[in-house]
Design an enzyme around this catalytic site. Structure first.
Site, PDB file in Angstrom:
ATOM      1  N   HIS A 121     -10.613 -26.014 -11.552  1.00 33.70           N
ATOM      2  CA  HIS A 121     -11.204 -26.947 -10.588  1.00 33.70           C
ATOM      3  C   HIS A 121     -10.187 -27.298  -9.501  1.00 33.70           C
ATOM      4  CE1 HIS A 121     -13.079 -31.073  -9.616  1.00 33.70           C
ATOM      5  NE2 HIS A 121     -13.635 -30.130  -8.891  1.00 33.70           N
ATOM      6  N   ASN A 152     -12.526 -36.483 -11.194  1.00 35.83           N
ATOM      7  CA  ASN A 152     -13.836 -36.984 -10.764  1.00 35.83           C
ATOM      8  C   ASN A 152     -14.298 -38.147 -11.625  1.00 35.83           C
ATOM      9  OD1 ASN A 152     -13.759 -35.089  -8.795  1.00 35.83           O
ATOM     10  ND2 ASN A 152     -15.499 -33.885  -9.498  1.00 35.83           N
TER      11      ASN A 152
END
Ligand code: CAA
Length: 397
Positions: free
Chosen positions: A257, A307
Protein backbone atom coordinates in the site's frame (compact mmCIF):
# COMPACT_ATOMS: atom_id res chain seq x y z
CA UNK A 1 9.13 18.69 19.43
CA UNK A 2 8.69 20.97 22.46
CA UNK A 3 7.09 23.51 20.11
CA UNK A 4 4.45 20.94 19.10
CA UNK A 5 3.79 19.96 22.73
CA UNK A 6 3.44 23.65 23.71
CA UNK A 7 1.03 24.28 20.83
CA UNK A 8 -1.19 21.32 21.71
CA UNK A 9 -1.28 22.13 25.42
CA UNK A 10 -1.79 25.92 25.02
CA UNK A 11 -4.90 27.61 26.45
CA UNK A 12 -6.22 29.15 23.22
CA UNK A 13 -9.01 28.10 20.85
CA UNK A 14 -6.67 26.60 18.23
CA UNK A 15 -5.10 24.31 20.82
CA UNK A 16 -8.60 23.25 21.90
CA UNK A 17 -9.37 22.27 18.29
CA UNK A 18 -6.09 20.35 18.05
CA UNK A 19 -6.77 18.43 21.26
CA UNK A 20 -10.34 17.58 20.20
CA UNK A 21 -9.05 16.04 16.98
CA UNK A 22 -5.70 14.63 18.09
CA UNK A 23 -6.57 12.91 21.36
CA UNK A 24 -9.02 10.36 19.85
CA UNK A 25 -6.40 9.63 17.15
CA UNK A 26 -3.74 9.08 19.83
CA UNK A 27 -6.16 6.86 21.75
CA UNK A 28 -6.78 4.76 18.67
CA UNK A 29 -3.02 4.39 18.08
CA UNK A 30 -2.69 3.19 21.68
CA UNK A 31 -5.46 0.62 21.12
CA UNK A 32 -3.81 -0.53 17.89
CA UNK A 33 -0.47 -1.04 19.66
CA UNK A 34 -2.07 -2.74 22.65
CA UNK A 35 -3.92 -5.19 20.37
CA UNK A 36 -0.60 -6.29 18.83
CA UNK A 37 -1.72 -5.36 15.30
CA UNK A 38 1.55 -3.50 14.62
CA UNK A 39 4.71 -2.56 16.50
CA UNK A 40 5.29 0.87 18.03
CA UNK A 41 8.08 1.52 15.55
CA UNK A 42 5.80 0.70 12.61
CA UNK A 43 2.80 2.69 13.92
CA UNK A 44 4.98 5.77 14.45
CA UNK A 45 6.84 5.37 11.13
CA UNK A 46 3.55 4.84 9.27
CA UNK A 47 2.15 8.25 10.22
CA UNK A 48 5.48 10.03 9.67
CA UNK A 49 6.26 8.52 6.28
CA UNK A 50 2.67 8.01 5.03
CA UNK A 51 1.23 11.40 6.00
CA UNK A 52 4.29 13.58 6.57
CA UNK A 53 3.57 13.98 10.28
CA UNK A 54 6.54 15.35 12.22
CA UNK A 55 6.14 12.72 14.95
CA UNK A 56 4.38 9.37 15.27
CA UNK A 57 1.31 9.11 17.55
CA UNK A 58 2.89 6.95 20.27
CA UNK A 59 5.98 9.16 20.43
CA UNK A 60 3.61 12.13 20.65
CA UNK A 61 1.81 10.56 23.64
CA UNK A 62 5.20 10.05 25.28
CA UNK A 63 6.13 13.69 24.59
CA UNK A 64 2.82 15.03 25.93
CA UNK A 65 2.75 12.57 28.83
CA UNK A 66 0.22 9.72 28.92
CA UNK A 67 -1.57 11.42 31.83
CA UNK A 68 -2.15 14.62 29.79
CA UNK A 69 -3.71 12.59 26.96
CA UNK A 70 -5.74 10.33 29.28
CA UNK A 71 -7.12 13.35 31.20
CA UNK A 72 -7.94 15.15 27.95
CA UNK A 73 -9.78 12.08 26.69
CA UNK A 74 -11.69 11.73 29.95
CA UNK A 75 -12.91 15.36 29.60
CA UNK A 76 -13.88 14.71 25.99
CA UNK A 77 -15.75 11.58 27.04
CA UNK A 78 -17.70 13.56 29.64
CA UNK A 79 -18.87 15.85 26.83
CA UNK A 80 -19.55 13.26 24.13
CA UNK A 81 -20.30 9.99 25.92
CA UNK A 82 -18.54 8.31 22.96
CA UNK A 83 -16.86 5.02 23.94
CA UNK A 84 -14.02 5.89 21.53
CA UNK A 85 -13.08 8.68 23.97
CA UNK A 86 -12.57 6.36 26.93
CA UNK A 87 -8.78 6.11 27.38
CA UNK A 88 -7.39 2.79 26.09
CA UNK A 89 -6.49 0.46 29.01
CA UNK A 90 -2.76 0.65 28.24
CA UNK A 91 -2.86 4.45 27.98
CA UNK A 92 -4.65 4.63 31.32
CA UNK A 93 -2.04 2.32 32.87
CA UNK A 94 0.86 4.37 31.52
CA UNK A 95 -0.82 7.52 32.86
CA UNK A 96 -0.94 6.06 36.36
CA UNK A 97 2.58 4.60 36.32
CA UNK A 98 4.09 7.65 34.53
CA UNK A 99 5.74 5.34 32.02
CA UNK A 100 5.93 5.53 28.24
CA UNK A 101 5.13 3.64 25.07
CA UNK A 102 8.89 3.59 24.34
CA UNK A 103 9.44 1.63 27.57
CA UNK A 104 6.53 -0.71 26.73
CA UNK A 105 7.91 -1.33 23.24
CA UNK A 106 11.47 -1.96 24.38
CA UNK A 107 10.13 -4.90 26.39
CA UNK A 108 9.22 -6.59 23.08
CA UNK A 109 11.54 -8.32 20.59
CA UNK A 110 13.64 -6.09 18.32
CA UNK A 111 12.74 -6.12 14.61
CA UNK A 112 15.12 -7.98 12.30
CA UNK A 113 16.47 -6.52 9.04
CA UNK A 114 14.59 -8.04 6.07
CA UNK A 115 16.51 -10.06 3.50
CA UNK A 116 15.53 -10.69 -0.11
CA UNK A 117 14.72 -14.26 -1.08
CA UNK A 118 13.84 -13.62 -4.74
CA UNK A 119 15.71 -11.41 -7.23
CA UNK A 120 13.42 -8.58 -8.35
CA UNK A 121 14.63 -6.84 -11.50
CA UNK A 122 11.70 -6.37 -13.84
CA UNK A 123 8.48 -4.87 -12.47
CA UNK A 124 4.95 -4.83 -13.87
CA UNK A 125 2.35 -2.24 -12.95
CA UNK A 126 -1.34 -2.57 -13.82
CA UNK A 127 -3.48 0.58 -13.81
CA UNK A 128 -3.25 4.09 -15.22
CA UNK A 129 -4.47 6.35 -12.42
CA UNK A 130 -2.53 8.71 -10.17
CA UNK A 131 -1.25 5.94 -7.91
CA UNK A 132 -0.22 3.64 -10.78
CA UNK A 133 1.65 6.49 -12.51
CA UNK A 134 3.44 7.39 -9.30
CA UNK A 135 4.43 3.76 -8.69
CA UNK A 136 5.76 3.38 -12.27
CA UNK A 137 7.86 6.50 -11.67
CA UNK A 138 9.20 5.26 -8.33
CA UNK A 139 10.39 1.91 -9.72
CA UNK A 140 11.86 3.35 -12.94
CA UNK A 141 13.75 6.07 -11.04
CA UNK A 142 15.20 3.35 -8.78
CA UNK A 143 16.62 1.55 -11.84
CA UNK A 144 13.99 -1.12 -12.50
CA UNK A 145 12.66 -1.93 -15.95
CA UNK A 146 8.90 -1.35 -15.73
CA UNK A 147 6.13 -2.70 -17.95
CA UNK A 148 2.86 -0.89 -17.31
CA UNK A 149 -0.47 -2.04 -18.61
CA UNK A 150 -3.45 0.20 -19.38
CA UNK A 151 -6.74 -0.65 -21.01
CA UNK A 152 -6.13 1.66 -23.99
CA UNK A 153 -3.18 3.32 -25.71
CA UNK A 154 -4.51 6.70 -24.56
CA UNK A 155 -4.55 5.64 -20.91
CA UNK A 156 -1.05 4.17 -21.14
CA UNK A 157 0.17 7.36 -22.85
CA UNK A 158 -1.28 9.39 -19.98
CA UNK A 159 0.90 7.45 -17.51
CA UNK A 160 3.98 8.14 -19.62
CA UNK A 161 3.03 11.85 -19.80
CA UNK A 162 2.58 12.11 -16.02
CA UNK A 163 5.96 10.52 -15.37
CA UNK A 164 7.62 12.80 -17.91
CA UNK A 165 5.98 15.87 -16.37
CA UNK A 166 7.36 14.97 -12.94
CA UNK A 167 10.82 14.33 -14.42
CA UNK A 168 10.67 17.73 -16.17
CA UNK A 169 9.75 19.31 -12.84
CA UNK A 170 12.83 17.68 -11.30
CA UNK A 171 14.98 19.02 -14.18
CA UNK A 172 13.56 22.54 -13.69
CA UNK A 173 14.56 22.29 -10.02
CA UNK A 174 18.09 21.18 -10.97
CA UNK A 175 17.60 17.75 -9.38
CA UNK A 176 17.86 15.75 -12.62
CA UNK A 177 19.47 16.26 -16.05
CA UNK A 178 18.25 15.31 -19.54
CA UNK A 179 20.43 12.17 -19.56
CA UNK A 180 18.90 11.07 -16.27
CA UNK A 181 15.41 11.66 -17.65
CA UNK A 182 16.20 9.61 -20.80
CA UNK A 183 17.55 6.76 -18.69
CA UNK A 184 14.30 6.63 -16.71
CA UNK A 185 12.12 6.87 -19.84
CA UNK A 186 14.15 4.10 -21.52
CA UNK A 187 13.22 1.74 -18.68
CA UNK A 188 9.49 2.16 -19.38
CA UNK A 189 7.44 -0.11 -21.62
CA UNK A 190 3.76 0.66 -22.17
CA UNK A 191 1.35 -2.17 -22.99
CA UNK A 192 -2.36 -2.70 -23.44
CA UNK A 193 -2.26 -6.50 -23.11
CA UNK A 194 -1.66 -8.18 -19.76
CA UNK A 195 0.34 -10.85 -21.60
CA UNK A 196 3.23 -8.33 -21.50
CA UNK A 197 3.60 -9.25 -17.80
CA UNK A 198 4.73 -12.81 -18.54
CA UNK A 199 8.38 -12.31 -17.53
CA UNK A 200 8.18 -9.75 -14.72
CA UNK A 201 9.43 -10.62 -11.21
CA UNK A 202 6.67 -8.71 -9.43
CA UNK A 203 3.37 -7.17 -10.50
CA UNK A 204 1.95 -4.25 -8.54
CA UNK A 205 -1.69 -3.63 -9.36
CA UNK A 206 -3.33 -0.26 -8.78
CA UNK A 207 -6.65 -0.67 -10.58
CA UNK A 208 -10.18 0.15 -9.38
CA UNK A 209 -10.90 -0.48 -5.69
CA UNK A 210 -13.61 -3.07 -6.45
CA UNK A 211 -13.26 -6.67 -5.32
CA UNK A 212 -14.78 -8.29 -8.42
CA UNK A 213 -12.53 -6.27 -10.71
CA UNK A 214 -9.47 -7.19 -8.64
CA UNK A 215 -10.41 -10.89 -8.54
CA UNK A 216 -10.74 -10.99 -12.33
CA UNK A 217 -7.27 -9.44 -12.58
CA UNK A 218 -5.69 -11.83 -10.08
CA UNK A 219 -7.06 -14.86 -11.93
CA UNK A 220 -5.52 -13.47 -15.08
CA UNK A 221 -2.18 -12.62 -13.46
CA UNK A 222 -2.00 -16.15 -12.07
CA UNK A 223 -2.43 -17.47 -15.61
CA UNK A 224 0.03 -15.03 -17.21
CA UNK A 225 2.88 -14.45 -14.74
CA UNK A 226 5.84 -16.81 -14.50
CA UNK A 227 6.08 -19.16 -11.50
CA UNK A 228 7.63 -17.40 -8.52
CA UNK A 229 6.50 -13.92 -9.61
CA UNK A 230 5.11 -11.93 -6.69
CA UNK A 231 1.58 -10.57 -7.14
CA UNK A 232 1.06 -7.37 -5.12
CA UNK A 233 -2.05 -5.28 -4.67
CA UNK A 234 -2.12 -1.62 -3.63
CA UNK A 235 -5.61 -1.97 -2.18
CA UNK A 236 -6.24 0.11 0.91
CA UNK A 237 -9.38 -1.66 2.07
CA UNK A 238 -10.03 -4.94 0.26
CA UNK A 239 -8.93 -8.35 1.53
CA UNK A 240 -5.53 -9.59 0.35
CA UNK A 241 -6.62 -13.14 1.28
CA UNK A 242 -9.57 -12.95 -1.13
CA UNK A 243 -7.27 -11.85 -3.97
CA UNK A 244 -4.85 -14.67 -3.07
CA UNK A 245 -7.61 -17.27 -2.94
CA UNK A 246 -8.39 -17.00 -6.68
CA UNK A 247 -4.76 -17.81 -7.58
CA UNK A 248 -2.82 -21.08 -7.47
CA UNK A 249 -0.03 -19.26 -5.57
CA UNK A 250 -1.51 -17.64 -2.43
CA UNK A 251 1.93 -17.63 -0.75
CA UNK A 252 3.13 -15.15 -3.42
CA UNK A 253 0.24 -12.68 -3.01
CA UNK A 254 0.79 -9.63 -0.79
CA UNK A 255 -0.35 -6.05 -0.19
CA UNK A 256 1.91 -3.10 -1.04
CA UNK A 257 0.00 0.00 0.00
CA UNK A 258 1.65 3.17 -1.32
CA UNK A 259 0.58 6.69 -0.31
CA UNK A 260 -0.48 9.69 -2.31
CA UNK A 261 1.58 11.23 -3.90
CA UNK A 262 3.54 8.00 -4.38
CA UNK A 263 6.77 9.59 -5.65
CA UNK A 264 6.96 11.71 -2.49
CA UNK A 265 5.50 9.75 0.43
CA UNK A 266 8.09 7.30 1.72
CA UNK A 267 5.76 4.77 3.29
CA UNK A 268 4.69 1.39 1.96
CA UNK A 269 2.48 -0.76 4.18
CA UNK A 270 3.47 -4.36 3.46
CA UNK A 271 0.37 -6.40 4.19
CA UNK A 272 0.61 -10.15 4.74
CA UNK A 273 -2.48 -12.33 4.55
CA UNK A 274 -2.46 -15.56 6.57
CA UNK A 275 -1.20 -17.48 3.55
CA UNK A 276 1.52 -15.01 2.43
CA UNK A 277 4.95 -16.58 2.82
CA UNK A 278 7.38 -14.81 5.17
CA UNK A 279 10.01 -14.99 2.40
CA UNK A 280 7.76 -13.03 0.04
CA UNK A 281 7.07 -10.44 2.76
CA UNK A 282 10.79 -10.12 3.43
CA UNK A 283 11.55 -9.79 -0.28
CA UNK A 284 8.96 -7.05 -0.68
CA UNK A 285 10.27 -5.17 2.36
CA UNK A 286 13.80 -5.34 0.94
CA UNK A 287 12.49 -4.12 -2.42
CA UNK A 288 10.83 -1.16 -0.67
CA UNK A 289 14.15 -0.22 0.93
CA UNK A 290 15.88 -0.55 -2.47
CA UNK A 291 13.46 1.94 -4.05
CA UNK A 292 13.91 4.43 -1.21
CA UNK A 293 10.70 3.65 0.65
CA UNK A 294 10.12 2.80 4.29
CA UNK A 295 8.23 -0.49 4.72
CA UNK A 296 6.05 -1.25 7.73
CA UNK A 297 4.39 -4.61 8.38
CA UNK A 298 0.76 -5.15 9.19
CA UNK A 299 -2.04 -7.68 8.95
CA UNK A 300 -4.80 -8.11 6.40
CA UNK A 301 -7.44 -5.90 8.02
CA UNK A 302 -9.39 -2.94 6.59
CA UNK A 303 -7.51 0.34 6.85
CA UNK A 304 -4.17 -1.22 7.80
CA UNK A 305 -2.26 1.23 10.02
CA UNK A 306 -2.51 4.64 8.36
CA UNK A 307 -6.03 4.73 7.00
CA UNK A 308 -7.43 3.29 10.22
CA UNK A 309 -5.78 6.14 12.15
CA UNK A 310 -6.11 8.92 9.58
CA UNK A 311 -9.66 8.74 8.22
CA UNK A 312 -11.53 8.74 11.55
CA UNK A 313 -9.54 11.89 12.40
CA UNK A 314 -10.52 13.48 9.06
CA UNK A 315 -14.15 12.48 9.67
CA UNK A 316 -14.00 14.00 13.17
CA UNK A 317 -12.74 17.23 11.58
CA UNK A 318 -15.82 17.35 9.33
CA UNK A 319 -18.07 16.79 12.36
CA UNK A 320 -16.30 19.52 14.31
CA UNK A 321 -16.99 21.84 11.38
CA UNK A 322 -20.65 20.74 11.40
CA UNK A 323 -20.77 21.83 15.06
CA UNK A 324 -19.95 25.38 13.95
CA UNK A 325 -16.14 25.67 13.83
CA UNK A 326 -15.00 27.27 10.53
CA UNK A 327 -13.04 24.97 8.18
CA UNK A 328 -10.16 27.44 7.86
CA UNK A 329 -9.78 27.58 11.66
CA UNK A 330 -9.57 23.78 11.80
CA UNK A 331 -7.04 23.55 8.95
CA UNK A 332 -4.93 26.31 10.56
CA UNK A 333 -5.11 24.78 14.05
CA UNK A 334 -3.86 21.42 12.77
CA UNK A 335 -1.09 22.94 10.63
CA UNK A 336 0.01 24.89 13.70
CA UNK A 337 0.79 21.49 15.28
CA UNK A 338 3.12 20.92 12.27
CA UNK A 339 0.90 18.58 10.26
CA UNK A 340 1.74 19.22 6.57
CA UNK A 341 -1.90 19.83 5.58
CA UNK A 342 -5.12 20.71 7.33
CA UNK A 343 -7.79 17.98 7.32
CA UNK A 344 -9.99 19.68 4.70
CA UNK A 345 -7.00 20.30 2.43
CA UNK A 346 -6.02 16.65 2.73
CA UNK A 347 -9.57 15.39 2.12
CA UNK A 348 -9.57 17.38 -1.12
CA UNK A 349 -6.22 15.86 -2.16
CA UNK A 350 -7.25 12.27 -1.39
CA UNK A 351 -10.72 12.76 -2.95
CA UNK A 352 -13.90 12.93 -0.91
CA UNK A 353 -15.35 9.87 -2.66
CA UNK A 354 -12.25 7.84 -1.75
CA UNK A 355 -12.39 9.14 1.83
CA UNK A 356 -16.08 8.30 2.18
CA UNK A 357 -15.50 4.78 0.83
CA UNK A 358 -12.59 4.21 3.24
CA UNK A 359 -14.54 5.55 6.23
CA UNK A 360 -17.53 3.35 5.32
CA UNK A 361 -15.27 0.28 5.14
CA UNK A 362 -13.76 1.14 8.52
CA UNK A 363 -17.20 1.35 10.17
CA UNK A 364 -18.12 -2.01 8.65
CA UNK A 365 -14.88 -3.61 9.84
CA UNK A 366 -14.65 -2.11 13.35
CA UNK A 367 -18.32 -1.42 14.09
CA UNK A 368 -17.61 1.90 15.87
CA UNK A 369 -20.74 4.02 15.59
CA UNK A 370 -18.65 7.11 16.35
CA UNK A 371 -16.91 6.65 13.00
CA UNK A 372 -20.13 6.89 10.94
CA UNK A 373 -19.30 9.08 7.92
CA UNK A 374 -20.12 12.73 8.64
CA UNK A 375 -23.26 14.02 6.91
CA UNK A 376 -21.32 16.80 5.18
CA UNK A 377 -18.80 14.32 3.77
CA UNK A 378 -21.69 12.36 2.29
CA UNK A 379 -23.25 15.59 0.99
CA UNK A 380 -20.15 16.86 -0.86
CA UNK A 381 -19.74 13.46 -2.51
CA UNK A 382 -23.43 13.39 -3.55
CA UNK A 383 -22.94 16.87 -5.06
CA UNK A 384 -19.92 15.71 -7.06
CA UNK A 385 -17.57 17.95 -5.04
CA UNK A 386 -14.85 15.34 -4.88
CA UNK A 387 -11.87 17.60 -4.18
CA UNK A 388 -8.98 18.85 -6.28
CA UNK A 389 -9.76 16.41 -9.09
CA UNK A 390 -13.16 18.07 -9.73
CA UNK A 391 -11.99 21.61 -8.95
CA UNK A 392 -14.15 21.79 -5.85
CA UNK A 393 -14.42 19.85 -2.63
CA UNK A 394 -14.39 21.40 0.82
CA UNK A 395 -12.28 24.16 -0.72
CA UNK A 396 -12.48 25.54 -4.29
CA UNK A 397 -9.50 25.24 -6.67
N1 CAA B 1 3.80 14.16 -7.56
C1 CAA B 1 5.14 14.13 -7.52
N2 CAA B 1 5.89 14.95 -6.75
C2 CAA B 1 5.22 15.83 -5.97
C3 CAA B 1 3.82 15.92 -5.96
C4 CAA B 1 3.10 15.03 -6.80
N3 CAA B 1 1.77 15.03 -6.85
N4 CAA B 1 3.46 16.89 -5.08
C5 CAA B 1 4.59 17.39 -4.55
N5 CAA B 1 5.66 16.75 -5.09
C6 CAA B 1 7.05 16.92 -4.75
C7 CAA B 1 7.57 18.28 -5.11
O1 CAA B 1 8.06 18.30 -6.44
C8 CAA B 1 8.67 18.45 -4.10
O2 CAA B 1 9.81 17.70 -4.52
P1 CAA B 1 11.31 18.20 -4.25
O3 CAA B 1 11.43 18.36 -2.76
O4 CAA B 1 12.16 17.10 -4.81
O5 CAA B 1 11.47 19.48 -4.96
C9 CAA B 1 8.16 17.76 -2.84
O6 CAA B 1 7.15 16.87 -3.31
C10 CAA B 1 7.55 18.72 -1.85
O7 CAA B 1 6.55 19.44 -2.54
P2 CAA B 1 6.17 20.96 -2.28
O8 CAA B 1 7.35 21.69 -1.69
O9 CAA B 1 5.53 21.54 -3.48
O10 CAA B 1 4.97 20.87 -1.29
P3 CAA B 1 4.90 20.56 0.24
O11 CAA B 1 6.16 20.83 0.97
O12 CAA B 1 3.66 21.25 0.63
O13 CAA B 1 4.67 18.98 0.31
C11 CAA B 1 3.30 17.05 0.32
C12 CAA B 1 3.64 18.35 -0.40
C13 CAA B 1 4.55 16.16 0.33
C14 CAA B 1 2.20 16.38 -0.46
C15 CAA B 1 2.91 17.38 1.81
O14 CAA B 1 1.91 18.36 1.82
C16 CAA B 1 2.39 16.18 2.56
O15 CAA B 1 3.16 15.40 3.10
N6 CAA B 1 1.03 16.04 2.67
C17 CAA B 1 0.37 14.91 3.31
C18 CAA B 1 -0.07 13.92 2.28
C19 CAA B 1 -0.74 12.71 2.90
O16 CAA B 1 -1.15 12.69 4.04
N7 CAA B 1 -0.87 11.64 2.09
C20 CAA B 1 -1.52 10.43 2.52
C21 CAA B 1 -2.96 10.44 2.10
S1 CAA B 1 -3.80 8.93 2.52
C22 CAA B 1 -3.39 7.86 1.29
O17 CAA B 1 -2.72 8.15 0.35
C23 CAA B 1 -3.89 6.46 1.48
C24 CAA B 1 -5.09 6.06 0.74
O18 CAA B 1 -5.34 4.85 0.64
C25 CAA B 1 -6.03 7.05 0.18
Amino acid sequence: MQEIVDRITAEDEAAGIARTLLFPYLNHAATMFESGYATKADIDAAMRFGCGYPIGPLDLVDALGASTVAEGLAHLHERTGDQLHVPAPLLARLAVSSSTFAEEASAGAAAEEPVSHHPVAKVGVVGTGTMASGIVEVFAKAGHDVVFVGRTDEKAAAVQARVEKNLDRAIAKGKLDEAGKSAVIDRLTAATEREALGDVDIVVEAIAEDLDIKLELFRDLDRICKPGAILATTTSSLSIAECAAVTSRPADVIGMHFFNPAPVMKLVEVVSADGTSPEVADTVKTLCLDIGKHPVSCGDRAGFIVNALLFPYLNDAVRLHESGVPMGDIDDAMKATKLPMGPFELLDVVGNDVSLAIQTTLVEAFGHEGWTPAATLQKVVAEGKLGRKTGEGFHTY
